[in-house]
Design an enzyme around this catalytic site. Structure first.
Site, PDB file in Angstrom:
ATOM      1  N   ASP A 112     -13.438  63.867 110.247  1.00 15.97           N
ATOM      2  CA  ASP A 112     -13.547  63.801 108.914  1.00 15.97           C
ATOM      3  C   ASP A 112     -15.075  63.439 108.422  1.00 15.97           C
ATOM      4  O   ASP A 112     -15.332  63.296 107.122  1.00 15.97           O
ATOM      5  CB  ASP A 112     -12.610  63.016 107.952  1.00 15.97           C
ATOM      6  CG  ASP A 112     -12.460  61.519 108.549  1.00 15.97           C
ATOM      7  OD1 ASP A 112     -13.462  61.294 109.274  1.00 15.97           O
ATOM      8  OD2 ASP A 112     -12.040  60.794 108.219  1.00 15.97           O
ATOM      9  N   HIS A 157     -16.589  60.580 109.229  1.00 20.26           N
ATOM     10  CA  HIS A 157     -16.714  59.156 108.947  1.00 20.26           C
ATOM     11  C   HIS A 157     -17.574  58.594 110.072  1.00 20.26           C
ATOM     12  O   HIS A 157     -17.856  59.248 111.298  1.00 20.26           O
ATOM     13  CB  HIS A 157     -15.542  58.566 109.250  1.00 20.26           C
ATOM     14  CG  HIS A 157     -14.815  58.411 110.501  1.00 20.26           C
ATOM     15  ND1 HIS A 157     -13.370  58.521 110.421  1.00 20.26           N
ATOM     16  CD2 HIS A 157     -15.245  57.879 111.897  1.00 20.26           C
ATOM     17  CE1 HIS A 157     -13.056  58.155 111.761  1.00 20.26           C
ATOM     18  NE2 HIS A 157     -14.188  58.051 112.483  1.00 20.26           N
ATOM     19  N   GLU A 209     -14.916  56.151 105.480  1.00 20.70           N
ATOM     20  CA  GLU A 209     -14.362  57.232 105.502  1.00 20.70           C
ATOM     21  C   GLU A 209     -14.859  58.112 104.359  1.00 20.70           C
ATOM     22  O   GLU A 209     -15.597  57.728 103.573  1.00 20.70           O
ATOM     23  CB  GLU A 209     -12.866  56.961 105.047  1.00 20.70           C
ATOM     24  CG  GLU A 209     -11.948  56.197 106.264  1.00 20.70           C
ATOM     25  CD  GLU A 209     -11.629  56.845 107.528  1.00 20.70           C
ATOM     26  OE1 GLU A 209     -12.230  58.116 107.696  1.00 20.70           O
ATOM     27  OE2 GLU A 209     -10.873  56.586 108.415  1.00 20.70           O
TER      28      GLU A 209
END
Ligand code: PGA
Length: 247
Positions: free
Chosen positions: A136, A138, A143
């Site tokens: 994602d 990160h 995040e």
């Protein structure tokens, strides 16, 4: 940004380990910001090998790790403290009092995070920060949506991160849902950043992070602004890059 495309995971690991070695040789008392995860395991293996051959000395090195699960103490086999001991520290001559990982066993987030930032400051900042990247986008446990201006803080993990990390736990329900992580600000203050990525699952996010817009939606995209970023990718992780970068 310096982009290096390696032809295999092993080649990526050796090239990244070479860059870390250069740091340790040039500044024996350097501060390394180290990372956990499947990606850096090969880097640590290579560094251990060179240490055993007498080419590297970690006696004066300090290590300040990126992150730790909230709720897992040192003795927990899935804690990042444990990971670092098993995959790296117990095989080299780094001094135990030169090793720092956020204290996952302490639920007092304010104290843990404040003290961690003080540790980083007291050591004059991080000379070289090693990073993996999540699917994602990160970095550490920052995040998507994480504010760029944060120091060490407590985060709630995304479902995709919990799923990705489930492979290390008995079940998804056993994966901690919170972590302490260095913030993006802390990472960006490192003098040098070394980002590594391997495998086809990382190809799309690597392209987005390195060539897409800089946005908190893709935390790693901020690295485009870092003045000394080196990226080492294996063949599969570089598959989606613009053609001129993979030639
Ligand atoms: P991985 O994790 O190396 O296990 O793929 C990378 C990350 O989540 O930062």
């Amino acid at each position: 940004m310096k982009l290096i495309c390696a032809n295999s995971y092993q080649d990526m690991s050796r090239k990244a380990a070479n860059l870390i070695s250069a740091q340790v040789i040039m500044k024996p008392n350097c501060v390394l910001g180290l990372a956990t995860g499947g990606t850096p395991e090969g880097v640590y293996k290579q560094l251990i090998d060179w240490y055993r051959k007498g080419d590297l000395d970690f006696d004066q090195v300090t290590s300040i790790n990126l992150d730790e699960y909230v709720g897992l103490g040192h003795e927990h086999e899935q804690s990042y403290w444990y990971f670092m001991q098993k995959h790296f520290f117990e095989h080299i001559n780094i001094r135990p009092d030169h090793i720092f990982v956020p204290d996952g066993a302490n639920p007092d987030a304010e104290t843990v995070c404040r003290e961690y930032d003080q540790i980083i400051q007291r050591h004059g900042g991080i000379d070289l920060q090693l990073l993996g990247i999540g699917v994602d986008g990160h970095i550490g446990f920052n995040e998507p949506g994480a504010a760029f201006e944060l120091g060490t803080h407590r985060v709630r993990l995304q479902q995709s991160t919990i799923k990705a990390n489930q492979r290390y736990f008995a079940s998804e329900a056993d994966v901690p849902v919170e972590a302490y992580t260095m913030g993006i600000k802390t990472i960006m203050q490192a003098h040098k950043v070394l980002l590594i990525a391997s495998g086809p699952a990382k190809a799309a996010i690597v392209r987005e992070a390195l060539f897409g817009p800089v946005t908190p939606r893709v935390p790693a995209s901020i690295l485009q602004m870092h003045p000394d970023l080196t990226v080492v990718l294996d063949h599969e992780a570089s598959a989606c890059l613009p053609a001129e970068f993979t030639a």
